[in-house]
Write a protein that holds these residues in place. Structure first.
Motif, short mmCIF file in Angstrom:
data_model
loop_
_atom_site.label_atom_id
_atom_site.label_comp_id
_atom_site.label_asym_id
_atom_site.label_seq_id
_atom_site.Cartn_x
_atom_site.Cartn_y
_atom_site.Cartn_z
N GLU A 195 0.82 -1.21 0.00
CA GLU A 195 0.00 0.00 0.00
C GLU A 195 0.85 1.26 0.00
N PHE A 196 0.35 2.27 -0.67
CA PHE A 196 0.79 3.65 -0.46
C PHE A 196 -0.38 4.36 0.22
N VAL A 197 -0.09 4.98 1.35
CA VAL A 197 -1.12 5.62 2.17
C VAL A 197 -0.80 7.11 2.28
N ARG A 198 -1.80 7.93 2.05
CA ARG A 198 -1.63 9.38 2.10
C ARG A 198 -2.50 9.96 3.19
N LEU A 199 -1.92 10.80 4.04
CA LEU A 199 -2.67 11.52 5.07
C LEU A 199 -2.44 13.01 4.89
N GLY A 200 -3.51 13.78 4.96
CA GLY A 200 -3.39 15.22 4.79
C GLY A 200 -4.76 15.86 4.64
N SER A 201 -4.83 16.93 3.89
CA SER A 201 -6.10 17.63 3.68
C SER A 201 -6.97 16.84 2.71
N PRO A 202 -8.30 17.09 2.71
CA PRO A 202 -9.17 16.37 1.77
C PRO A 202 -8.72 16.52 0.32
N GLY A 203 -8.33 17.75 -0.07
CA GLY A 203 -7.89 17.95 -1.45
C GLY A 203 -6.65 17.15 -1.79
N ASP A 204 -5.69 17.12 -0.86
CA ASP A 204 -4.45 16.38 -1.10
C ASP A 204 -4.71 14.89 -1.29
N VAL A 205 -5.53 14.32 -0.42
CA VAL A 205 -5.71 12.87 -0.49
C VAL A 205 -6.57 12.48 -1.69
N MET A 206 -7.51 13.33 -2.10
CA MET A 206 -8.29 13.02 -3.29
C MET A 206 -7.43 13.10 -4.54
N THR A 207 -6.54 14.09 -4.60
CA THR A 207 -5.60 14.18 -5.72
C THR A 207 -4.71 12.95 -5.76
N PHE A 208 -4.26 12.51 -4.60
CA PHE A 208 -3.45 11.29 -4.49
C PHE A 208 -4.21 10.10 -5.07
N ARG A 209 -5.47 9.94 -4.67
CA ARG A 209 -6.23 8.77 -5.14
C ARG A 209 -6.45 8.83 -6.66
N GLU A 210 -6.79 10.00 -7.17
CA GLU A 210 -7.02 10.13 -8.60
C GLU A 210 -5.75 9.81 -9.39
N LYS A 211 -4.60 10.27 -8.87
CA LYS A 211 -3.34 9.98 -9.54
C LYS A 211 -3.08 8.48 -9.57
N TRP A 212 -3.39 7.79 -8.46
CA TRP A 212 -3.11 6.35 -8.40
C TRP A 212 -4.10 5.53 -9.21
N ILE A 213 -5.31 6.01 -9.41
CA ILE A 213 -6.22 5.31 -10.33
C ILE A 213 -5.63 5.33 -11.73
N GLU A 214 -5.11 6.49 -12.15
CA GLU A 214 -4.47 6.59 -13.46
C GLU A 214 -3.20 5.75 -13.52
N ARG A 215 -2.38 5.86 -12.49
CA ARG A 215 -1.09 5.19 -12.47
C ARG A 215 -1.26 3.67 -12.37
N GLY A 216 -2.19 3.22 -11.53
CA GLY A 216 -2.44 1.78 -11.42
C GLY A 216 -2.95 1.21 -12.71
N SER A 217 -3.82 1.95 -13.41
CA SER A 217 -4.33 1.49 -14.70
C SER A 217 -3.21 1.37 -15.72
N ALA A 218 -2.33 2.36 -15.76
CA ALA A 218 -1.20 2.32 -16.70
C ALA A 218 -0.28 1.13 -16.40
N PHE A 219 -0.08 0.85 -15.11
CA PHE A 219 0.79 -0.25 -14.71
C PHE A 219 0.21 -1.60 -15.16
#
Length: 342
Positions: A195-219
Motif C-alpha cells: 500500500e501507499f497511504v496518504r494523510l493530509g487535507s481532503p484535497g491532497d488525499v483526493m488528488t493522491f487517489r485520482e493519480k493512483w487510479i491513473e497510475r495503477g491502470s497504466a501499470f
C-alpha cells in the motif's frame, strides 16, 4: 482524472455484460499440478514455488519504482497487530467474520496434561471428525493477525503528533490474514498487500487517489492484463453492513481495478483505491499541521492476486510471457516505469 461517476451511467455499466474474457476455474488445479502453488490441505493456504515468488518479488520492485516520486516513508511491520490497537480500530464493528486472533498455551503442568490428553483423543480419531477440545487450553494473547497492511501505521503516526506541513505519505507492505476459506486461489486466507497511504487535507488525499487510479491502470496495461475500474464497497458484515456498503458506494469512496482470474463471471479486485475521509484521522486523533483532522486515502496492491492474474493470462511458463511483460519484470524496469509515467 475525474473520478465522479454519473449514477445512470454507472447503472448501465453494471448491467452490461463483462467486456473482458472469461475467468479460469481450473487455474488452481493447473498451478498445483505445475508445482507453482503447493497444496496444504486447507483452502486458501498454499505454499509458493520459486517461480511464483520470483514474479511477486519483481512485481514489488516495479511497484516501488512506480511510487518512487511519492517521497513515501517506508514502514514494514510483521503480520501481527497489538490487540489493543486492533480493538480501537473498529475493525470488529464491520468485519467480525474476517478477523483472526492469536491464541497460545498459558497454563501450568496440570493444564498441560489436560491438553495432551485431549490432543491424544483428537489424533486417535484419525480421518474422522476431530474434536477441538485441546484448544480449551489455548488463551488469547495480546496479538491479532494484521487484516490490512496499513492498520499498524495509524497508531504509530498518531503518537508522533500532528502531521508535517503538506501531509505525509507511507509505503507499507505486509502479510495479512482474513478468515474466508475458499477454493478460489485469488481469495487466500494469508496474502501480501502493498500500500501507499496518504494523510493530509481532503484535497491532497483526493488528488493522491485520482493519480493512483491513473497510475495503477497504466501499470496493469504494461503487465498486459485486461481490466476494468469499478465502483465498489467493502464486505461489511450483517444487515446493518448493507446500509454502510450502500453509503460507501453512494459517496464513491472505493474503486477497484478488477481482472478476470479464476471465478467465472466475477473478476477479482487486484488493486483498490480508497478514500477514508476523516475516519482514521478522527479515530486515532491524527491532525494536519493546521490543526484540522487529517483525511486519508490509500492504493492497495494485492500481490498474490496480481501474480495469479499474470499466470492466468500469460501462461504457466514465464519464459513464454509477452516480450513487453518480460522487459518490465526481468529487464530494465526503471526505464519501463519512467516511460509509462511520462
Amino acid at each position: 482524472m475525474n473520478t465522479r461517476i454519473d449514477p445512470a451511467a454507472l447503472e448501465a455499466a453494471e448491467a452490461a455484460p463483462p467486456s473482458h474474457d472469461a475467468s479460469d476455474p481450473t487455474l488452481l488445479a493447473r498451478m498445483i499440478e505445475a508445482g507453482i502453488l503447493v497444496e496444504t490441505g486447507e483452502d486458501g493456504i498454499y505454499g509458493r514455488s520459486a517461480a511464483f515468488e520470483d514474479v511477486l518479488e519483481r512485481l514489488s520492485v516495479a511497484v516501488t519504482l512506480l511510487g518512487a516520486d511519492q517521497n513515501a516513508e517506508v514502514l514494514r511491520f510483521p503480520p501481527a497487530l497489538r490487540r489493543r490497537d486492533f480493538e480501537d480500530s473498529e475493525y470488529l464493528k464491520s468485519f467480525p467474520d474476517l478477523a483472526g486472533t492469536i491464541h497460545a498455551f498459558q497454563g501450568n503442568d496440570a493444564d498441560h496434561r489436560r491438553l495432551l490428553a485431549a490432543l491424544d483423543a483428537t489424533i486417535a480419531a484419525g480421518d474422522g471428525e476431530r474434536s477441538d477440545e485441546w484448544m480449551d487450553q489455548q488463551k488469547p494473547t495480546r496479538l491479532v493477525f494484521t487484516p490490512a497492511a496499513c492498520y499498524p501505521i495509524y497508531p504509530v503516526i498518531a503518537r508522533r503528533g500532528a502531521l508535517p506541513e503538506g501531509g505525509a505519505t507511507f509505503d507499507v507492505f505486509s502479510y495479512c490474514f482474513r478468515h474466508e476459506p475458499s477454493v478460489d486461489p485469488s481469495r487466500m486466507q494469508m496474502f501480501r498487500m502493498r500500500e501507499f497511504v496518504r494523510l493530509g487535507s481532503p484535497g491532497d488525499v483526493m488528488t493522491f487517489r485520482e493519480k493512483w487510479i491513473e497510475r495503477g491502470s497504466a501499470f496493469v496495461k504494461m503487465l498486459g492484463l485486461p481490466f476494468d475500474i469499478d465502483l465498489a464497497n467493502d464486505p461489511f458484515f450483517g444487515r446493518g453492513g448493507k446500509i454502510v456498503a450502500n453509503s460507501q458506494r453512494e459517496q464513491q469512496l472505493k474503486f477497484e481495478l478488477v481482472i478476470p482470474v479464476a471465478t467465472p463471471g466475477r473478476p477479482t479486485a487486484c488493486l483498490s483505491f480508497n478514500y477514508h475521509m476523516d475516519h482514521f484521522g478522527t479515530l486515532w486523533k491524527i491532525d494536519c499541521a493546521n490543526g484540522d483532522v487529517a483525511h486519508s486515502a490509500c492504493v492497495a496492491f494485492g500481490m498474490e492476486r496480481t501474480t495469479l492474474a499474470l499466470f492466468r493470462h500469460h501462461g504457466l511458463d514465464v519464459r513464454a510471457w509477452p516480450d513487453g511483460v518480460r522487459a518490465l519484470l526481468w529487464g530494465d524496469t526503471q526505464a519501463a516505469i519512467d516511460a509509462a509515467l511520462r
